[in-house]
Design a protein around this motif. Structure first.
Motif, short mmCIF file in Angstrom:
data_model
loop_
_atom_site.label_atom_id
_atom_site.label_comp_id
_atom_site.label_asym_id
_atom_site.label_seq_id
_atom_site.Cartn_x
_atom_site.Cartn_y
_atom_site.Cartn_z
N GLU A 63 16.07 -29.22 -17.72
CA GLU A 63 16.86 -28.56 -16.50
C GLU A 63 17.96 -29.89 -16.06
O GLU A 63 17.67 -30.68 -15.74
CB GLU A 63 16.12 -28.25 -15.35
CG GLU A 63 14.95 -27.22 -15.68
CD GLU A 63 15.25 -25.88 -15.52
OE1 GLU A 63 16.06 -25.54 -14.83
OE2 GLU A 63 14.42 -25.18 -15.63
N TYR B 180 9.65 -18.34 -16.45
CA TYR B 180 9.20 -19.51 -15.47
C TYR B 180 7.80 -19.25 -14.76
O TYR B 180 7.26 -18.16 -14.91
CB TYR B 180 10.45 -19.33 -14.19
CG TYR B 180 11.90 -19.81 -14.71
CD1 TYR B 180 12.27 -20.77 -15.10
CD2 TYR B 180 12.54 -18.71 -15.12
CE1 TYR B 180 13.45 -21.27 -15.29
CE2 TYR B 180 13.91 -19.15 -15.31
CZ TYR B 180 14.33 -20.12 -15.58
OH TYR B 180 15.74 -20.47 -16.01
N GLY B 181 7.50 -20.49 -13.89
CA GLY B 181 6.44 -20.49 -13.11
C GLY B 181 7.15 -19.78 -11.80
O GLY B 181 8.13 -20.49 -11.51
N GLU C 58 2.23 -18.67 -13.88
CA GLU C 58 2.82 -19.20 -15.11
C GLU C 58 3.59 -17.89 -15.78
O GLU C 58 2.89 -17.24 -16.24
CB GLU C 58 2.25 -20.00 -16.05
CG GLU C 58 2.93 -20.58 -17.11
CD GLU C 58 4.24 -21.73 -16.65
OE1 GLU C 58 4.66 -21.95 -15.47
OE2 GLU C 58 5.10 -21.88 -17.55
N ILE D 282 10.14 -22.18 -10.46
CA ILE D 282 9.89 -23.24 -10.30
C ILE D 282 10.95 -23.88 -11.53
O ILE D 282 11.17 -23.60 -12.41
CB ILE D 282 8.43 -23.98 -10.94
CG1 ILE D 282 7.53 -23.06 -10.02
CG2 ILE D 282 8.24 -25.27 -11.00
CD1 ILE D 282 5.93 -23.51 -10.43
N ILE D 283 11.68 -25.07 -11.07
CA ILE D 283 12.87 -25.41 -11.87
C ILE D 283 12.75 -26.66 -12.47
O ILE D 283 13.59 -27.21 -12.81
CB ILE D 283 14.13 -25.37 -11.01
CG1 ILE D 283 13.81 -26.30 -9.71
CG2 ILE D 283 14.59 -23.95 -10.67
CD1 ILE D 283 14.81 -27.24 -9.44
N GLY D 284 11.52 -27.01 -12.54
CA GLY D 284 11.11 -28.35 -13.53
C GLY D 284 11.55 -29.55 -12.74
O GLY D 284 11.73 -30.58 -13.19
N TYR E 194 9.12 -31.79 -9.50
CA TYR E 194 8.04 -31.59 -8.72
C TYR E 194 7.75 -33.19 -8.24
O TYR E 194 8.19 -33.69 -8.76
CB TYR E 194 6.79 -31.32 -9.76
CG TYR E 194 6.93 -30.18 -10.71
CD1 TYR E 194 6.14 -29.05 -10.38
CD2 TYR E 194 7.84 -30.56 -11.91
CE1 TYR E 194 6.38 -28.12 -11.50
CE2 TYR E 194 7.68 -29.52 -12.78
CZ TYR E 194 6.99 -28.35 -12.69
OH TYR E 194 6.93 -27.29 -13.40
N THR F 98 1.53 -25.61 -14.28
CA THR F 98 1.36 -24.31 -13.23
C THR F 98 -0.10 -24.14 -12.80
O THR F 98 -0.55 -24.08 -11.72
CB THR F 98 2.03 -23.29 -13.39
OG1 THR F 98 3.36 -23.63 -13.91
CG2 THR F 98 2.09 -22.33 -12.11
C1 G1P Z 1 7.94 -25.13 -17.58
C2 G1P Z 1 7.00 -24.61 -16.52
C3 G1P Z 1 7.31 -23.71 -15.68
C4 G1P Z 1 8.78 -23.89 -15.13
C5 G1P Z 1 9.90 -24.33 -16.33
C6 G1P Z 1 11.21 -24.77 -15.56
O1 G1P Z 1 8.17 -24.02 -18.46
O2 G1P Z 1 5.70 -24.40 -17.11
O3 G1P Z 1 6.58 -23.29 -14.72
O4 G1P Z 1 9.31 -22.77 -14.31
O5 G1P Z 1 9.37 -25.33 -17.10
O6 G1P Z 1 12.10 -25.11 -16.72
P1 G1P Z 1 9.06 -24.26 -19.83
O7 G1P Z 1 10.21 -24.10 -19.88
O8 G1P Z 1 8.27 -25.71 -20.47
O9 G1P Z 1 8.14 -23.33 -20.87
#
Ligand code: G1P
Length: 294
Positions: free
Chosen positions: A135, A172-173, A192, A205-207, A209, A233
């Motif tokens: 992101e 996303y989460g 999640e 959740i946008i990555g 924290y 998550t």
């Molecule tokens: C991860 C997290 C997820 C979050 C996302 C944001 O998922 O597990 O909760 O919303 O990043 O980009 P991923 O994209 O790695 O599967």
């Protein structure tokens, strides 16, 4: 209240990058450039602009290019100096002077939770910022700084969130929250990658924290979750059962550079903002529009 300063950041960069094959066959996905800067450099710059002092990048196999990128390149710098390319020399040497960057290997890609848990020793009991390099955030106040500000006020874990269209919640989460003030939520629950009909809201959740150190206990307790992976998550959910947690909608533009369309959007938007290539590129897009080609 005596709140510990957020000095450390973990950047998980061990993913396989299958969405960008064949580009990622020999190149880490985090090294794919947006305009002329690798994606991961945007993330490191965001962390430093937010006051982070030490960074741990969790890498996997074949990610040596990331280490090399943030290392000093004597031959290149000498060559640029001799040729009088001062602008480029500054750009290149700035990267290696950026910060104290540490690396640790995640030997198997067991999930984001597993990658973040590699930062346990690095964290040394301090709160950590976690930034996912998929992101790219373009914000006036660095995205992670907006969240550190909340952490410093409330001394609890803070999740960066943004509303997403219903059709995207399963990527996303997703956070269920109670709005305390504009853009600030008390977290009630999170899940999640829920199915669309099971999503508790559209707050994704946008990555980004900011997490209290007790996360590492939770990360040791979780079992494989969505996609068979150890999910951050799920550990946050365990932590939430013990501590209060907030979610903050961040102000700025977000690009999901882990997807092809998002990557292209980031490239166009960030190129348009650049002083060097922006005007020429804007004129080109205008021409395309006038000629009805877009
Ligand atoms: C991860 C997290 C997820 C979050 C996302 C944001 O998922 O597990 O909760 O919303 O990043 O980009 P991923 O994209 O790695 O599967």
């Amino acid at each position: 209240m005596n709140v510990k300063k957020v000095r450390k950041a973990i950047i998980p960069a061990a993913g396989l990058g299958t969405r960008f094959l064949p580009a990622t066959k020999a190149l880490p996905k985090e090294m794919i450039p947006i305009v002329d800067k690798p994606a991961i450099q945007y993330i490191v710059e965001e962390a430093l602009a937010a006051g982070i002092e030490e960074i741990l990048i969790v890498i996997g196999r074949d990610k040596a290019a990331i280490e090399d990128h943030f290392d000093k390149s004597y031959e290149l710098e000498k060559d640029l100096e001799e040729r009088g390319k001062t602008g480029l020399l500054q750009a290149v040497s700035k990267i290696s002077d950026m910060a104290d960057i540490h690396y640790i290997r995640q030997k198997s890609p067991l999930g984001l939770g597993h990658a973040v848990n590699k930062g346990r020793v690095f964290a040394e009991g301090e709160p950590v910022a976690v930034l996912l390099p998929d992101e790219i955030m373009d914000c006036r106040t660095p995205c992670i700084r907006q969240m550190i500000d909340v952490y410093e006020e409330y001394a609890c874990t803070v999740l960066g969130v943004l509303r997403v269209p219903e059709s995207e919640v399963e990527n996303y989460g997703i956070v269920k929250g109670e709005e305390l003030e504009k853009g600030l939520y008390r977290v009630i629950d999170m899940v999640e990658k829920p199915k669309r009909e099971e999503a508790p809201s559209d707050l994704a959740i946008i990555g980004r924290y900011v997490i209290t150190p007790e996360i590492f206990e939770a990360l040791s307790e979780i079992r494989p979750g969505a996609g068979g992976e150890l999910q951050l998550t799920d550990a946050l959910r365990l932590l939430h059962a013990k501590q209060g947690m907030l979610a903050r909608t961040v102000e700025g533009s977000r690009y999901d550079s882990g997807s092809k369309a998002g990557f292209l959007q980031a490239t166009v938007e960030l190129a348009l903002k650049r002083e060097d290539v922006g005007p020429e590129f804007r004129a080109y897009l205008r021409r395309m529009a006038e000629e009805g080609r877009i």
